[in-house]
Design a protein around this motif. Structure first.
Motif, PDB file in Angstrom:
ATOM      1  N   ALA A 122       9.608 -11.874  -0.504  1.00  0.00           N
ATOM      2  CA  ALA A 122      10.907 -11.358  -0.080  1.00  0.00           C
ATOM      3  C   ALA A 122      10.976 -11.190   1.431  1.00  0.00           C
ATOM      4  O   ALA A 122      11.839 -10.492   1.942  1.00  0.00           O
ATOM      5  CB  ALA A 122      11.185 -10.023  -0.767  1.00  0.00           C
ATOM      6  N   THR A 123      10.048 -11.807   2.171  1.00  0.00           N
ATOM      7  CA  THR A 123      10.092 -11.702   3.620  1.00  0.00           C
ATOM      8  C   THR A 123      10.511 -13.043   4.219  1.00  0.00           C
ATOM      9  O   THR A 123      10.396 -14.092   3.575  1.00  0.00           O
ATOM     10  CB  THR A 123       8.714 -11.338   4.222  1.00  0.00           C
ATOM     11  OG1 THR A 123       7.910 -12.529   4.338  1.00  0.00           O
ATOM     12  CG2 THR A 123       7.979 -10.313   3.371  1.00  0.00           C
ATOM     13  N   LEU A 156       4.391   1.570   0.564  1.00  0.00           N
ATOM     14  CA  LEU A 156       4.323   0.118   0.762  1.00  0.00           C
ATOM     15  C   LEU A 156       4.275  -0.610  -0.585  1.00  0.00           C
ATOM     16  O   LEU A 156       4.957  -1.618  -0.791  1.00  0.00           O
ATOM     17  CB  LEU A 156       3.081  -0.247   1.583  1.00  0.00           C
ATOM     18  CG  LEU A 156       3.122   0.070   3.081  1.00  0.00           C
ATOM     19  CD1 LEU A 156       1.743  -0.147   3.707  1.00  0.00           C
ATOM     20  CD2 LEU A 156       4.159  -0.784   3.800  1.00  0.00           C
ATOM     21  N   GLU A 157       3.458  -0.073  -1.502  1.00  0.00           N
ATOM     22  CA  GLU A 157       3.315  -0.712  -2.814  1.00  0.00           C
ATOM     23  C   GLU A 157       4.624  -0.617  -3.599  1.00  0.00           C
ATOM     24  O   GLU A 157       5.074  -1.591  -4.204  1.00  0.00           O
ATOM     25  CB  GLU A 157       2.191  -0.034  -3.614  1.00  0.00           C
ATOM     26  CG  GLU A 157       0.868   0.016  -2.865  1.00  0.00           C
ATOM     27  CD  GLU A 157      -0.211  -0.842  -3.495  1.00  0.00           C
ATOM     28  OE1 GLU A 157       0.132  -1.772  -4.236  1.00  0.00           O
ATOM     29  OE2 GLU A 157      -1.392  -0.566  -3.208  1.00  0.00           O
ATOM     30  N   ALA A 158       5.225   0.569  -3.572  1.00  0.00           N
ATOM     31  CA  ALA A 158       6.438   0.795  -4.368  1.00  0.00           C
ATOM     32  C   ALA A 158       7.589  -0.072  -3.877  1.00  0.00           C
ATOM     33  O   ALA A 158       8.413  -0.534  -4.668  1.00  0.00           O
ATOM     34  CB  ALA A 158       6.820   2.273  -4.319  1.00  0.00           C
ATOM     35  N   GLU A 159       7.634  -0.286  -2.556  1.00  0.00           N
ATOM     36  CA  GLU A 159       8.746  -1.059  -1.993  1.00  0.00           C
ATOM     37  C   GLU A 159       8.434  -2.555  -1.927  1.00  0.00           C
ATOM     38  O   GLU A 159       9.202  -3.327  -1.347  1.00  0.00           O
ATOM     39  CB  GLU A 159       9.073  -0.531  -0.586  1.00  0.00           C
ATOM     40  CG  GLU A 159       9.655   0.873  -0.593  1.00  0.00           C
ATOM     41  CD  GLU A 159       9.607   1.533   0.786  1.00  0.00           C
ATOM     42  OE1 GLU A 159       9.594   0.793   1.795  1.00  0.00           O
ATOM     43  OE2 GLU A 159       9.565   2.769   0.838  1.00  0.00           O
ATOM     44  N   GLY A 160       7.294  -2.964  -2.452  1.00  0.00           N
ATOM     45  CA  GLY A 160       6.944  -4.389  -2.444  1.00  0.00           C
ATOM     46  C   GLY A 160       6.673  -4.928  -1.052  1.00  0.00           C
ATOM     47  O   GLY A 160       6.950  -6.091  -0.757  1.00  0.00           O
ATOM     48  N   ARG A 161       6.117  -4.066  -0.189  1.00  0.00           N
ATOM     49  CA  ARG A 161       5.900  -4.491   1.199  1.00  0.00           C
ATOM     50  C   ARG A 161       4.456  -4.902   1.487  1.00  0.00           C
ATOM     51  O   ARG A 161       4.124  -5.171   2.634  1.00  0.00           O
ATOM     52  CB  ARG A 161       6.353  -3.372   2.141  1.00  0.00           C
ATOM     53  CG  ARG A 161       7.879  -3.233   2.150  1.00  0.00           C
ATOM     54  CD  ARG A 161       8.312  -1.932   2.799  1.00  0.00           C
ATOM     55  NE  ARG A 161       7.763  -1.798   4.134  1.00  0.00           N
ATOM     56  CZ  ARG A 161       7.770  -0.654   4.837  1.00  0.00           C
ATOM     57  NH1 ARG A 161       8.299   0.423   4.300  1.00  0.00           N
ATOM     58  NH2 ARG A 161       7.258  -0.609   6.036  1.00  0.00           N
ATOM     59  N   VAL A 162       3.620  -4.932   0.441  1.00  0.00           N
ATOM     60  CA  VAL A 162       2.302  -5.562   0.612  1.00  0.00           C
ATOM     61  C   VAL A 162       2.545  -7.063   0.470  1.00  0.00           C
ATOM     62  O   VAL A 162       2.870  -7.557  -0.600  1.00  0.00           O
ATOM     63  CB  VAL A 162       1.289  -5.063  -0.438  1.00  0.00           C
ATOM     64  CG1 VAL A 162      -0.024  -5.824  -0.296  1.00  0.00           C
ATOM     65  CG2 VAL A 162       1.071  -3.569  -0.274  1.00  0.00           C
ATOM     66  N   VAL A 163       2.440  -7.791   1.573  1.00  0.00           N
ATOM     67  CA  VAL A 163       2.820  -9.210   1.591  1.00  0.00           C
ATOM     68  C   VAL A 163       1.674 -10.085   1.090  1.00  0.00           C
ATOM     69  O   VAL A 163       1.867 -10.959   0.251  1.00  0.00           O
ATOM     70  CB  VAL A 163       3.248  -9.630   3.015  1.00  0.00           C
ATOM     71  CG1 VAL A 163       3.579 -11.126   3.060  1.00  0.00           C
ATOM     72  CG2 VAL A 163       4.454  -8.813   3.463  1.00  0.00           C
ATOM     73  N   VAL A 164       0.473  -9.851   1.638  1.00  0.00           N
ATOM     74  CA  VAL A 164      -0.708 -10.582   1.159  1.00  0.00           C
ATOM     75  C   VAL A 164      -1.856  -9.602   0.940  1.00  0.00           C
ATOM     76  O   VAL A 164      -2.014  -8.632   1.684  1.00  0.00           O
ATOM     77  CB  VAL A 164      -1.172 -11.689   2.150  1.00  0.00           C
ATOM     78  CG1 VAL A 164      -0.378 -12.969   1.959  1.00  0.00           C
ATOM     79  CG2 VAL A 164      -1.106 -11.229   3.592  1.00  0.00           C
TER      80      VAL A 164
END
Lengths: 223, 83
Positions: A122-123, A156-164
């Motif tokens: 999503a980035t 970060l995990e909850a918002e789906g912001r861990v990219v890799v």
């Protein structure tokens, strides 16, 4: 599409980043740390290296370079920004991304072909991957341990912001195996591994890294 | 002139690989009984003129902005004797 690559004193991977931009089909533009102007670029890459000799803390002095002022403002306005390795450290020091990078837990410099799982597409920089796709790109750093407090990590995990995330073992003690993260909007991404070193069969372990750059091209130009 | 000392330490919950390495080396040299080592940074700022509350507030600002990263580090500011 014009992609700026900033050169700080001590940057090492600026030429490779410009090359990756070119191979992705965009026009690389060299930006200078002391120039408080982004010269109208459509996206910016902060490359790897050892800006200001890593003095004080990695990225701590680069954060206050003249070019960072318009960059931080533009990033808040939605400009795509990718920070690789030292560039990730600069983004954390600039508070464009949360957390910080500390010395590897095993205290050794790491230089390996690293397996990663792409967790967020999503980035701007990862939209061309499939969620859960496994990629291999070089990882090379001495201070690549990602740390943040529990609340930030949970967020970060909850918002789906861990990219890799690191796959096949944690190479540096990063909390929750985090290799890269994004801001809320998904235009700013930072990661320790080096996608710009994995864009050609001749010189990299794969061409898996090229998708970071083609994703941004697609997001900006829509091709 | 006066000297202001800023001490910067990693927050307790942040792993300190350098301190750990030092802690492991100590018993090898016969220095026993040291349970843990945390390594920090000390900055000595030689300040022109008198130290006022306003100057100290400025220095605290510098410590928070540049000398330390509040995400991972804590700092203390103290005035040493005039130099």
């Amino acid at each position: 599409m014009r992609v700026g690559v900033v050169t700080f004193p001590g940057s090492l991977d600026d030429a490779d980043a410009r090359r990756a931009v070119r191979l992705a089909g965009a026009e690389p533009v060299a930006l200078w740390h002391a120039d408080a102007d982004l010269h109208g670029v459509d996206a910016v890459v902060l490359p790897g290296g050892f800006s200001y000799g890593d003095y004080l803390r990695c990225g701590a002095i680069a954060r206050f370079a003249p070019v960072m002022e318009p960059l931080v403002e533009a990033a808040h306005g939605g400009l795509p920004v990718l920070g690789i390795c030292n560039g990730f450290q600069v983004l954390c020091e600039s508070h464009l991304l949360p957390g910080a990078l500390i010395r590897n837990d095993h205290r050794k410099f790491n230089c390996v072909d690293q397996a990663l799982v792409v967790e967020s597409t999503a980035t701007v920089w990862t939209s061309g991957y499939a969620t859960g796709q496994r990629i291999v790109v070089p990882l090379k750093n001495g201070e690549g341990g990602y740390v943040a407090d529990e609340k930030t990590l949970d967020g970060l995990e909850a918002e789906g912001r861990v990219v890799v995330r690191y796959a096949g073992g944690n190479p540096n003690g990063s909390y929750r195996d985090i290799a890269g993260i994004s801001n809320e909007r998904g235009n700013v991404v930072g990661l320790m591994p080096h996608p710009e070193h994995a864009v050609e069969d001749l010189t990299g372990p794969s061409t898996d890294g090229l998708t970071f750059f083609t994703s941004a091209l697609k997001a900006v130009v829509g091709v | 002139m006066a000297r202001v000392v800023v001490d910067v330490m990693l927050k307790p919950e942040i792993l300190d690989p350098q301190g750990k390495a030092v802690a492991q080396a100590l018993p090898r040299l016969g220095y026993d009984g040291i349970a843990a080592v945390r390594q920090g940074k000390r900055f000595e700022l030689d300040v022109v003129g008198e130290i006022t509350e306003e100057r100290l507030a400025q220095i605290r600002g510098a410590a928070e902005t540049l000398l330390s990263n509040p995400v991972i580090e804590d700092f203390t500011v103290r005035v040493e004797d005039a130099i």
